[in-house]
Design a protein around this motif. Sequence first.
Motif, short mmCIF file in Angstrom:
data_model
loop_
_atom_site.label_atom_id
_atom_site.label_comp_id
_atom_site.label_asym_id
_atom_site.label_seq_id
_atom_site.Cartn_x
_atom_site.Cartn_y
_atom_site.Cartn_z
N SER A 34 0.84 -1.20 0.00
CA SER A 34 0.00 0.00 0.00
C SER A 34 0.88 1.24 0.00
N THR A 35 0.35 2.35 -0.55
CA THR A 35 1.14 3.56 -0.67
C THR A 35 0.23 4.78 -0.67
N THR A 36 0.71 5.88 -0.16
CA THR A 36 -0.08 7.11 -0.08
C THR A 36 -0.47 7.61 -1.46
N GLY A 37 -1.76 7.61 -1.76
CA GLY A 37 -2.24 8.16 -3.03
C GLY A 37 -1.62 7.51 -4.25
N ASN A 38 -1.12 6.28 -4.10
CA ASN A 38 -0.39 5.60 -5.18
C ASN A 38 0.78 6.44 -5.69
N MET A 39 1.41 7.17 -4.78
CA MET A 39 2.54 8.04 -5.14
C MET A 39 3.88 7.33 -5.03
N GLN A 40 3.93 6.21 -4.30
CA GLN A 40 5.16 5.42 -4.13
C GLN A 40 6.33 6.31 -3.71
N LEU A 41 6.22 6.86 -2.52
CA LEU A 41 7.21 7.82 -2.02
C LEU A 41 8.39 7.10 -1.37
N TYR A 42 9.04 6.25 -2.15
CA TYR A 42 10.18 5.47 -1.66
C TYR A 42 11.12 5.15 -2.82
N SER A 43 12.31 4.75 -2.46
CA SER A 43 13.28 4.21 -3.42
C SER A 43 14.22 3.30 -2.64
N VAL A 44 15.00 2.53 -3.35
CA VAL A 44 15.96 1.64 -2.69
C VAL A 44 17.26 1.62 -3.48
N VAL A 45 18.36 1.69 -2.76
CA VAL A 45 19.68 1.57 -3.37
C VAL A 45 20.21 0.18 -3.06
N VAL A 46 20.52 -0.58 -4.11
CA VAL A 46 21.01 -1.95 -3.97
C VAL A 46 22.53 -1.91 -3.99
N THR A 47 23.15 -2.43 -2.96
CA THR A 47 24.61 -2.48 -2.88
C THR A 47 25.07 -3.93 -2.87
N ARG A 48 25.79 -4.31 -3.92
CA ARG A 48 26.39 -5.64 -4.02
C ARG A 48 27.91 -5.58 -3.97
N ASN A 49 28.45 -4.49 -4.49
CA ASN A 49 29.91 -4.33 -4.62
C ASN A 49 30.59 -4.39 -3.25
N GLN A 63 28.70 -3.36 11.90
CA GLN A 63 28.03 -4.64 12.13
C GLN A 63 28.48 -5.61 11.04
N PRO A 64 29.00 -6.79 11.41
CA PRO A 64 29.64 -7.70 10.44
C PRO A 64 28.77 -8.07 9.26
N MET A 65 27.46 -8.20 9.45
CA MET A 65 26.61 -8.67 8.36
C MET A 65 26.51 -7.69 7.21
N VAL A 66 26.89 -6.43 7.43
CA VAL A 66 26.84 -5.45 6.34
C VAL A 66 27.76 -5.87 5.21
N LYS A 67 28.96 -6.33 5.57
CA LYS A 67 29.90 -6.78 4.55
C LYS A 67 29.70 -8.24 4.18
N GLN A 68 29.17 -9.02 5.09
CA GLN A 68 29.04 -10.46 4.85
C GLN A 68 27.88 -10.79 3.94
N ALA A 69 26.76 -10.10 4.08
CA ALA A 69 25.57 -10.38 3.27
C ALA A 69 25.85 -10.05 1.81
N PRO A 70 25.36 -10.87 0.88
CA PRO A 70 25.62 -10.58 -0.54
C PRO A 70 24.93 -9.31 -1.04
N VAL A 71 23.86 -8.90 -0.37
CA VAL A 71 23.12 -7.70 -0.80
C VAL A 71 22.79 -6.83 0.41
N LEU A 72 23.02 -5.55 0.26
CA LEU A 72 22.60 -4.56 1.25
C LEU A 72 21.63 -3.61 0.57
N LEU A 73 20.44 -3.48 1.12
CA LEU A 73 19.42 -2.60 0.57
C LEU A 73 19.28 -1.38 1.46
N THR A 74 19.40 -0.21 0.90
CA THR A 74 19.13 1.02 1.65
C THR A 74 17.80 1.57 1.17
N VAL A 75 16.80 1.46 2.02
CA VAL A 75 15.45 1.90 1.67
C VAL A 75 15.29 3.36 2.09
#
Length: 246
Positions: A34-49, A63-75
């Motif tokens: 669900s989203t406010t007025g169907n405006m989708q007021l969000y984005s995500v930056v995918v970090t794999r590198n 926190q160790p899992m930041v580098k250990q996890a294959p993907v870090l999502l910044t919402v």
Amino acid sequence: MKTIFNHRSIRQYQSKPIDQALLDKILEAGTRASTTGNMQLYSVVVTRNEEAKAKLAPLHFNQPMVKQAPVLLTVCADLNRFNSWCEFRNADAGYDNFLWILNAVVDASLFAQNICVAAESEGLGICYLGTALYNAPEISEALELPKGVIPLTAITVGYPDQNPPLTDRLPLSAVVYNEKYEANTEERINSLYAEKEALDSSRKFVAENAKDNLAQVFTDIRYKKADNLHFSAKLLDFLKAQGFQF
């Protein structure tokens, strides 16, 4: 329901990468929230590198899992995209204020939770990182976020390399009120928190930190008032720098 009731925060991950098609499917599931007025007021930056994750790690208190996890999502709570659309359509946008920060935070939170449920339903593990708000200015700079965009939370995603026990939760009666809010008297609080305070893990926290009770571990050790005031002021300055008015 099975996925939701079996949620665990995963802090150890296998080195196995996440297929791009699967990740895209999970992220698309996020957009069905669900989203406010169907405006989708969000984005995500995918970090794999790996280098990029290493650069972000100190901003998440290493926190160790930041580098250990294959993907870090910044919402992110994101007003920039919608404001740009309005600008390019000669529409006078009025979304640079506190009300719309909150609307974007709600949108981004729903988006993030959909992503997490979708990831877990596909056999992946996740962990929310609340540290994104603590160091929002630095994370914003690292990810080159424009005005109107706020890093709200980060999520590590990957195949679990652990199976921790379920985390305790307060009884349903603690959060559900029928018809009107019930006063939190001392008697009510004692009843609601009795089970949490009696846990071996809670008693261990109290003993290790030489405190009288679990509440003092939160106020004096985990989330101290001085730190709260510092990071709150820092975040407020950042929001103003990102173009929001108060």
